[in-house]
Design a protein around this motif. Structure first.
Motif, PDB file in Angstrom:
ATOM      1  N   HIS A  13      47.603  40.140  61.438  1.00  0.00           N
ATOM      2  CA  HIS A  13      47.064  40.380  60.094  1.00  0.00           C
ATOM      3  C   HIS A  13      47.799  41.532  59.403  1.00  0.00           C
ATOM      4  N   LEU A  14      48.153  42.561  60.168  1.00  0.00           N
ATOM      5  CA  LEU A  14      48.850  43.700  59.556  1.00  0.00           C
ATOM      6  C   LEU A  14      50.230  43.299  59.042  1.00  0.00           C
ATOM      7  N   ARG A  15      50.888  42.398  59.754  1.00  0.00           N
ATOM      8  CA  ARG A  15      52.205  41.944  59.271  1.00  0.00           C
ATOM      9  C   ARG A  15      52.063  41.229  57.933  1.00  0.00           C
ATOM     10  N   ARG A  16      51.010  40.463  57.746  1.00  0.00           N
ATOM     11  CA  ARG A  16      50.768  39.806  56.459  1.00  0.00           C
ATOM     12  C   ARG A  16      50.517  40.860  55.371  1.00  0.00           C
ATOM     13  N   CYS A  17      49.797  41.917  55.714  1.00  0.00           N
ATOM     14  CA  CYS A  17      49.549  43.001  54.749  1.00  0.00           C
ATOM     15  C   CYS A  17      50.867  43.629  54.293  1.00  0.00           C
ATOM     16  N   VAL A  18      51.789  43.832  55.227  1.00  0.00           N
ATOM     17  CA  VAL A  18      53.071  44.435  54.874  1.00  0.00           C
ATOM     18  C   VAL A  18      53.871  43.480  53.990  1.00  0.00           C
ATOM     19  N   GLN A  19      53.755  42.177  54.288  1.00  0.00           N
ATOM     20  CA  GLN A  19      54.406  41.174  53.430  1.00  0.00           C
ATOM     21  C   GLN A  19      53.859  41.249  51.998  1.00  0.00           C
ATOM     22  N   LEU A  20      52.539  41.373  51.874  1.00  0.00           N
ATOM     23  CA  LEU A  20      51.918  41.496  50.552  1.00  0.00           C
ATOM     24  C   LEU A  20      52.360  42.785  49.864  1.00  0.00           C
ATOM     25  N   ALA A  21      52.539  43.855  50.649  1.00  0.00           N
ATOM     26  CA  ALA A  21      53.013  45.126  50.087  1.00  0.00           C
ATOM     27  C   ALA A  21      54.414  44.949  49.518  1.00  0.00           C
ATOM     28  N   ARG A  22      55.248  44.191  50.225  1.00  0.00           N
ATOM     29  CA  ARG A  22      56.614  43.932  49.752  1.00  0.00           C
ATOM     30  C   ARG A  22      56.569  43.121  48.460  1.00  0.00           C
ATOM     31  N   GLU A  23      55.679  42.123  48.396  1.00  0.00           N
ATOM     32  CA  GLU A  23      55.535  41.322  47.173  1.00  0.00           C
ATOM     33  C   GLU A  23      55.104  42.204  46.006  1.00  0.00           C
ATOM     34  N   ALA A  24      54.193  43.130  46.280  1.00  0.00           N
ATOM     35  CA  ALA A  24      53.718  44.035  45.227  1.00  0.00           C
ATOM     36  C   ALA A  24      54.878  44.880  44.701  1.00  0.00           C
ATOM     37  N   LEU A  25      55.660  45.438  45.618  1.00  0.00           N
ATOM     38  CA  LEU A  25      56.792  46.282  45.211  1.00  0.00           C
ATOM     39  C   LEU A  25      57.755  45.481  44.344  1.00  0.00           C
ATOM     40  N   GLY A  38      36.784  37.524  57.916  1.00  0.00           N
ATOM     41  CA  GLY A  38      35.378  37.294  58.253  1.00  0.00           C
ATOM     42  C   GLY A  38      35.091  37.454  59.731  1.00  0.00           C
ATOM     43  N   PRO A  39      33.809  37.366  60.111  1.00  0.00           N
ATOM     44  CA  PRO A  39      33.396  37.565  61.499  1.00  0.00           C
ATOM     45  C   PRO A  39      34.054  36.591  62.478  1.00  0.00           C
ATOM     46  N   ASP A  40      34.435  35.402  62.005  1.00  0.00           N
ATOM     47  CA  ASP A  40      35.067  34.409  62.884  1.00  0.00           C
ATOM     48  C   ASP A  40      36.590  34.547  62.914  1.00  0.00           C
ATOM     49  N   GLY A  41      37.123  35.557  62.236  1.00  0.00           N
ATOM     50  CA  GLY A  41      38.574  35.779  62.245  1.00  0.00           C
ATOM     51  C   GLY A  41      39.313  35.080  61.116  1.00  0.00           C
ATOM     52  N   HIS A  71      30.686  38.013  46.837  1.00  0.00           N
ATOM     53  CA  HIS A  71      30.814  36.716  47.502  1.00  0.00           C
ATOM     54  C   HIS A  71      30.380  36.676  48.961  1.00  0.00           C
ATOM     55  N   VAL A  72      30.188  37.815  49.607  1.00  0.00           N
ATOM     56  CA  VAL A  72      29.828  37.822  51.028  1.00  0.00           C
ATOM     57  C   VAL A  72      28.416  38.404  51.163  1.00  0.00           C
ATOM     58  N   PRO A  73      27.492  37.682  51.818  1.00  0.00           N
ATOM     59  CA  PRO A  73      26.132  38.202  51.970  1.00  0.00           C
ATOM     60  C   PRO A  73      26.115  39.585  52.640  1.00  0.00           C
ATOM     61  N   ALA A  74      25.216  40.420  52.212  1.00  0.00           N
ATOM     62  CA  ALA A  74      25.172  41.805  52.703  1.00  0.00           C
ATOM     63  C   ALA A  74      25.080  41.878  54.221  1.00  0.00           C
ATOM     64  N   GLU A  75      24.356  40.923  54.838  1.00  0.00           N
ATOM     65  CA  GLU A  75      24.177  40.993  56.295  1.00  0.00           C
ATOM     66  C   GLU A  75      25.443  40.570  57.055  1.00  0.00           C
ATOM     67  N   VAL A  76      26.372  39.922  56.356  1.00  0.00           N
ATOM     68  CA  VAL A  76      27.615  39.486  57.001  1.00  0.00           C
ATOM     69  C   VAL A  76      28.711  40.556  56.867  1.00  0.00           C
ATOM     70  N   ARG A  77      28.638  41.363  55.822  1.00  0.00           N
ATOM     71  CA  ARG A  77      29.725  42.318  55.525  1.00  0.00           C
ATOM     72  C   ARG A  77      30.052  43.278  56.669  1.00  0.00           C
ATOM     73  N   PRO A  78      29.044  43.786  57.421  1.00  0.00           N
ATOM     74  CA  PRO A  78      29.395  44.732  58.495  1.00  0.00           C
ATOM     75  C   PRO A  78      30.257  44.104  59.582  1.00  0.00           C
ATOM     76  N   ARG A  79      30.256  42.757  59.677  1.00  0.00           N
ATOM     77  CA  ARG A  79      31.060  42.083  60.697  1.00  0.00           C
ATOM     78  C   ARG A  79      32.396  41.607  60.147  1.00  0.00           C
ATOM     79  N   CYS A  80      32.685  41.943  58.896  1.00  0.00           N
ATOM     80  CA  CYS A  80      33.995  41.657  58.310  1.00  0.00           C
ATOM     81  C   CYS A  80      34.931  42.840  58.572  1.00  0.00           C
ATOM     82  N   THR A  81      36.222  42.534  58.673  1.00  0.00           N
ATOM     83  CA  THR A  81      37.243  43.571  58.890  1.00  0.00           C
ATOM     84  C   THR A  81      38.201  43.580  57.705  1.00  0.00           C
TER      85      THR A  81
END
Ligand code: ZN
Length: 161
Positions: A13-25, A38-41, A71-81
């Motif tokens: 997931h972090l590699r995708r974030c860096v790719q998005l950072a490159r797109e932003a630049l 989400g909680p299921d990955g 868009h994400v129910p409050a009870e689900v958010r703590p299990r999101c990363t």
């Protein structure tokens, strides 16, 4: 609570974030990218920095927090990363905590960013680590595997001014 090292699954997931950072630049924005997972990955949403239009609050982490609140129910958010190329700034750490999201995994730390962009004038907000702003959020980072690529992106952004 000390940040733990990112896992092998986190690195994907972090590699995708860096790719998005490159797109932003390359689009004229600052090099930052983030994912909401989400909680299921499954990736629920991805975003990148959009400050090039003049709104300096358009950080991906804050946009993802606001999207989660809508868009994400409050009870689900703590299990999101939230995965992100650069550790949340205080504004985004506060937004993340206020909407009740869970763990944060970052590729580069605020301390590293300060070194990579040391020649630029200080911004209007103190570069506090997430733990000083939102002490209840579990943290992982930084990822040494991605440091060279992030340094390159931020050096280019700094040179552009
Ligand atoms: Zn931010």
């Amino acid at each position: 609570m000390e940040p733990t090292p990112p896992t092998a699954d986190d690195l994907v997931h972090l590699r995708r974030c860096v790719q998005l950072a490159r797109e932003a630049l390359e689009a004229g924005d600052e090099p930052f990218g983030s994912l909401l997972v989400g909680p299921d990955g499954a990736v629920l949403r991805e975003d990148r920095n959009r400050t090039g239009g003049g709104d300096q609050t358009r950080h991906p982490e804050l946009d993802l927090a606001r999207w989660a609140a809508a868009h994400v129910p409050a009870e689900v958010r703590p299990r999101c990363t939230v995965y992100t190329s650069g550790e949340h700034c205080p504004m985004c750490a506060a937004g993340h905590a206020w909407v009740g999201l869970g763990r944060i995994v970052y590729a580069g730390s605020t301390a590293q960013l300060g070194q990579w962009r040391a020649n630029e004038p200080a911004g209007p907000v103190l570069p506090l680590p997430i733990g000083d702003v939102a002490p209840g959020v579990p943290l992982s980072g930084p990822a040494p595997e991605l440091a060279d690529e992030l340094r390159e992106l931020h050096t280019r952004a700094a040179a552009r001014g």
